[in-house]
Design an enzyme around this catalytic site. Structure first.
Site, PDB file in Angstrom:
ATOM      1  CG  ASP A   1      -1.975   1.005   1.226  1.00  0.00           C
ATOM      2  OD1 ASP A   1      -2.249   1.549   0.142  1.00  0.00           O
ATOM      3  OD2 ASP A   1      -2.555   1.286   2.292  1.00  0.00           O
TER       4      ASP A   1
ATOM      5  CG  ASP B   1      -4.041   0.401   6.240  1.00  0.00           C
ATOM      6  OD1 ASP B   1      -4.666  -0.057   5.263  1.00  0.00           O
ATOM      7  OD2 ASP B   1      -3.829   1.612   6.401  1.00  0.00           O
TER       8      ASP B   1
ATOM      9  CG  ASP C   1      -5.622  -3.519   2.515  1.00  0.00           C
ATOM     10  OD1 ASP C   1      -5.849  -3.380   1.302  1.00  0.00           O
ATOM     11  OD2 ASP C   1      -5.276  -2.589   3.249  1.00  0.00           O
TER      12      ASP C   1
END
Length: 855
Positions: free
Chosen positions: A303, A587, A591
């Site tokens: 990310d 996070d 995800d």
């Protein structure tokens, strides 16, 4: 609903809580301690040892010789291996439960018509909750009234910008309120929420076994099969030579010799030690096997926000008086009105909960931090400046303004989209003087705005004017004086650029998968040295086949933006199909599915949701990309060390098996050449401290300059198999010759004790050869040196004290010791020669294969 006005009564809430359960993300799959303990004794190798102890006990019962020490040592080895494995697995299991039990935030609700603070786990459907800046939304709820409400939904969507919320909109569990306030009525709780549904999917997904785990299972089964066959052959052959009791003793001896009893314990302890090192480097391991898997990762899907970046907007560029400045270069004395605008036209609140915290829109937080750093914080300015009015932001105007009183003077401070603000200006502040704004000034401002935007900066324009007398709202934002612009971005972490470079050297590909803006992702990637052949957004992925996505990946596209969870899963699946070993960071709840499917799922410890942490294999305690690279380095070191002690243990055990096999078939001995108690002692000494210490060897200097091992590459590859076989045979020859030479000059007991001691000494020689091939000095691992010395002392105690009677040993004089010395020197020299020859041959074969592949 009636509850919209008054909320629920306490009695209603209790009934609903009893009916629907607590507002928690429950973990349905739990493993009992008994199951974990029993699993430790299910390995085929351990079962062979258990069977050997039972068989030995059965024979001893009907024999005059009671081999209680042999049985006791076998049982002790089994228990030590099982208990050490149990504690590691149980600890990992408990860490998962601990994450789930972490204290949830309190929630403000209306109960019995009164505002009440309760644990969020007690919230039920129908509760009316109060939300304001900084609140964590405790359940899925629908807004019934709001004021300037913005919510950070990045944990669900991956989008870093706050989302506006109005009456009738839904807010979701675990999202956070950035600005504004609202009343909302709870519609769904616990596993019924959006987060709960994703958590439910995670529970139903089967956990994939790592390549390393599967390989160790296969190795265990193959070794077990070979041990059983060899033991049967030896028992049958020994029956005609030694009789029933001694033939069974020979079979058990071979089984004990062949089984690397220490391997499970050493593996677990080595991985546990590695996980401890990783924890010290801010990487918390939740599943022990992943320690080794980290070393084989060749693709990191990361990310952007908070992992590559700091997760905080910062002012990086100021445009003032027609010139662009880096933020640190700005002279506050020459830009007083501009910086005062940053502070006074700002709704950020300072709070203290142990440390100073700023609550508000991330853009306003960035502006306030900048102005405070320059000495213009609210505590300074509000002594002489008082806000008397605010014209809130409106998307049609694309700006907001405040009216400030400074003594008898009033000032309007305005900020907003630069192109909108500059249209309201008829003057400009240059060199401390106000003059009429010109066409060239406007062109330069818009040109700078476009330049900032092309660098993915978030840009705001600022203006002000002085007012005397009364001011109408309709007139407040007209005839303004242009001050300048501020360009903001969530900047990359300073250590990330080096980490990305290290990944490149190590043959690891870094791919950015983000829900954020593609231009922002590209700008950050450029600043950290991550190259990409363009970018692909989620909308485009919807119209692409897997082959087309695969082609984009092959072309070097490393930025995928505006993604939803399904997009991330799809990209990762395509990468895995091509044989890549994937580490995926995340996070948010969005995800979690991808984290579960990845070879190594990495959750963020600071801003990560509990659902993401539960789905992960590893938690970054500092949310830092550079920590991932440190974990990969540690994983590679551990794999190297696992390969070293597997090499060491299997070479030693192969030699022991061959010695017993050769002696039983070809030598005319009344008893086995080595007894079970002696072999167990050998394995305890050599499979114990020295093997564990070998697993703690430091990393090679060039370990991060090599490409990751392929998914198909095993711990025991062809090269290592050749070394184990060759050194094992060489060691067998030297020890048989040692036995025969000693037997020629002395008796059976001295010859047996010489071989008994020789196996231990030659295994330590093996460690020296392994470390020599790695270019590691003896003093680089002081624990290993200590372990070897301790083992030699223990062997001396067994041979030279009354304890020798338990082990059927006799003291050795200078003659047998001299024979051992010759064997040690010969063994070391020949092992160095064999190892170098095999390494050279396989290196040459690899180069030829690589050349053919290039052709």
């Amino acid at each position: 609903m009636e509850t919209e006005k008054l909320g629920l009564s306490s009695n209603e809430a209790r009934k609903l809580l009893k009916k629907f359960g607590r507002n928690e993300i429950s973990r349905r799959k739990k493993v009992s301690a008994w199951k974990i303990l029993l699993a430790q004794f299910s390995s085929p190798l351990i079962l062979i040892l258990i069977f050997s102890a039972i068989l030995l006990g059965f024979v001893s019962y009907f024999s005059s010789e009671k081999n209680l020490l042999d049985i006791g040592l076998i049982v002790a080895v089994v228990l030590i291996s099982g208990i050490s494995g149990f504690f590691q697995d149980y600890k990992a299991e408990k860490s998962i439960e601990a994450i789930q039990k972490m204290a949830m935030p309190k929630a403000r609700v209306i109960r019995d018509g009164i505002e009440t603070l309760i644990p969020s786990s007690e919230i039920v459907k129908g509760d009316v909750i109060l939300l304001d800046e900084g609140s964590i939304v405790p359940a899925d709820a629908r807004i019934i009234s709001s004021s300037k409400m913005k919510v950070d939904e990045s944990i669900l969507t991956g989008e870093s910008h706050a989302v506006k919320k109005r009456k009738g909109d839904l807010v979701y569990m675990n999202t956070s309120v950035v600005v504004g306030r609202a009343l909302a009525i709870v519609e769904k709780t616990g596993m019924g929420t959006a987060i709960g549904k994703i958590a439910g999917k995670l529970e139903s997904m089967e956990e994939e076994k790592s390549v390393f785990y599967q390989e160790m299972q296969d190795l265990s089964k193959k070794l077990s099969f070979m041990v059983i066959i060899a033991a049967i052959i030896i028992t049958v052959a020994g029956f005609f030579k030694y009789g029933l009791f001694n033939s069974i003793l020979s079979g058990v001896a071979l089984a004990v010799a062949a089984v690397p009893e220490g391997l499970p314990a050493v593996l677990i302890l080595s991985l546990a030690a590695g996980s401890k090192v990783m924890a010290e480097k801010k990487a918390l391991i939740r599943r022990l096997g992943v320690v080794e898997s980290m070393g084989s990762v060749n693709v990191i899907c990361t990310d952007k926000t908070g992992t590559l970046t700091k997760n905080e907007m910062q002012v990086v560029t100021i445009f003032s008086e027609g010139i662009s400045f880096r933020a640190e270069e700005v002279n506050p004395e020459k830009n007083i009105e501009l910086i005062k605008n940053f502070t006074l036209n700002n709704n950020v609140r300072e709070t203290f909960d142990g440390k100073e915290r700023l609550v508000g829109d991330e853009t306003e937080v960035a502006l306030y931090k900048f102005s405070k750093k320059k000495g213009f914080g609210k505590e300074v300015l509000e002594k002489s400046s008082k806000r008397i009015a605010e014209i809130p932001f409106d998307p049609r105007r694309a700006m907001m303004s405040v009216v400030i009183r400074e003594g008898t003077l009033k000032k309007v401070y305005t900020k907003g989209a630069p192109e909108a603000v500059v249209r309201r200006c008829d003057r400009i502040l240059i060199g401390g003087k106000v003059r009429k704004i010109r066409k060239k000034d406007i062109e330069r401002i818009l040109e700078a705005n476009n330049e900032f935007a092309s660098k993915a900066l978030r840009v705001l324009g600022f203006a002000f004017k002085e007012v005397r007398g009364k001011i109408r709202e309709s007139e407040a934002e007209k005839n303004l004086i242009w001050l300048g612009m501020a360009g903001m971005i969530d900047p990359p972490r300073p250590e990330v650029k080096k980490a990305v470079g290290e990944c490149k050297s190590a043959g690891i590909r870094v791919i950015v998968l983000t829900g954020d803006n593609p231009l922002t992702a590209r700008a950050i990637s450029e600043r950290i040295g991550l190259k990409s052949s363009g970018f692909v957004i989620g909308e485009e992925l919807n119209h692409m086949s897997d082959n087309e996505i695969s082609r984009k990946l092959s072309e070097g596209v490393n930025i995928f933006a505006r993604l939803n969870p399904d997009h991330k899963l799809r990209i990762m699946s395509i990468l895995k199909e091509k044989g890549n070993i994937i580490a995926m960071t995340g996070d948010g709840v969005n995800d979690a599915l991808a984290l579960k499917k990845a070879d190594v799922g990495i959750a963020m410890g600071i801003r990560g949701t509990e659902v993401a942490k539960q789905a992960s294999d590893l938690v970054l305690l500092d949310d830092n990309f550079a920590t991932i690279v440190s974990a990969i380095r540690e994983g590679r070191r551990i794999f190297d060390n696992i390969r070293k002690f597997v090499n060491y243990l299997l070479t030693s055990n192969l030699a022991e098996v061959l010695i017993i096999f050769f002696a039983t078939i070809f030598l005319a001995l009344k008893e086995p050449i080595l007894l079970p108690v002696q072999l167990l002692w050998i394995n305890l000494l050599t499979d114990g401290l020295p093997a564990i210490a070998l697993g703690l060897d430091p990393a090679r200097r060039d370990i991060m300059k090599e490409k990751p091992r392929k998914k198909s590459e095993h711990v025991i590859d062809k090269r290592l198999s050749a070394i184990i076989a060759a050194i094992g045979v060489k060691k067998t020859i030297i020890l048989i010759l040692t036995f025969l030479v000693t037997l020629h000059f002395y008796n059976d007991a001295v010859a047996r004790t010489t071989v008994f001691t020789g196996i231990i000494l030659y295994e330590f020689v093996r460690i020296g050869v392994i470390r020599s091939s790695e270019n590691l000095g003896w003093f680089s691992n002081k624990l290993l040196l200590s372990a070897l010395l301790i083992s030699i002392v223990f062997q001396a105690i067994v041979v030279y004290t009354p304890l020798r009677t338990l082990f059927r040993a006799v003291p050795l004089g200078t003659g047998p010791l001299a024979i051992l010395g010759v064997g040690v020197i010969t063994g070391y020299a020949s092992a160095i020669f064999i190892t170098r020859t095999i390494n050279t041959w396989f290196s040459g074969s690899k180069e030829i294969t690589d050349e053919k592949n290039k052709e």
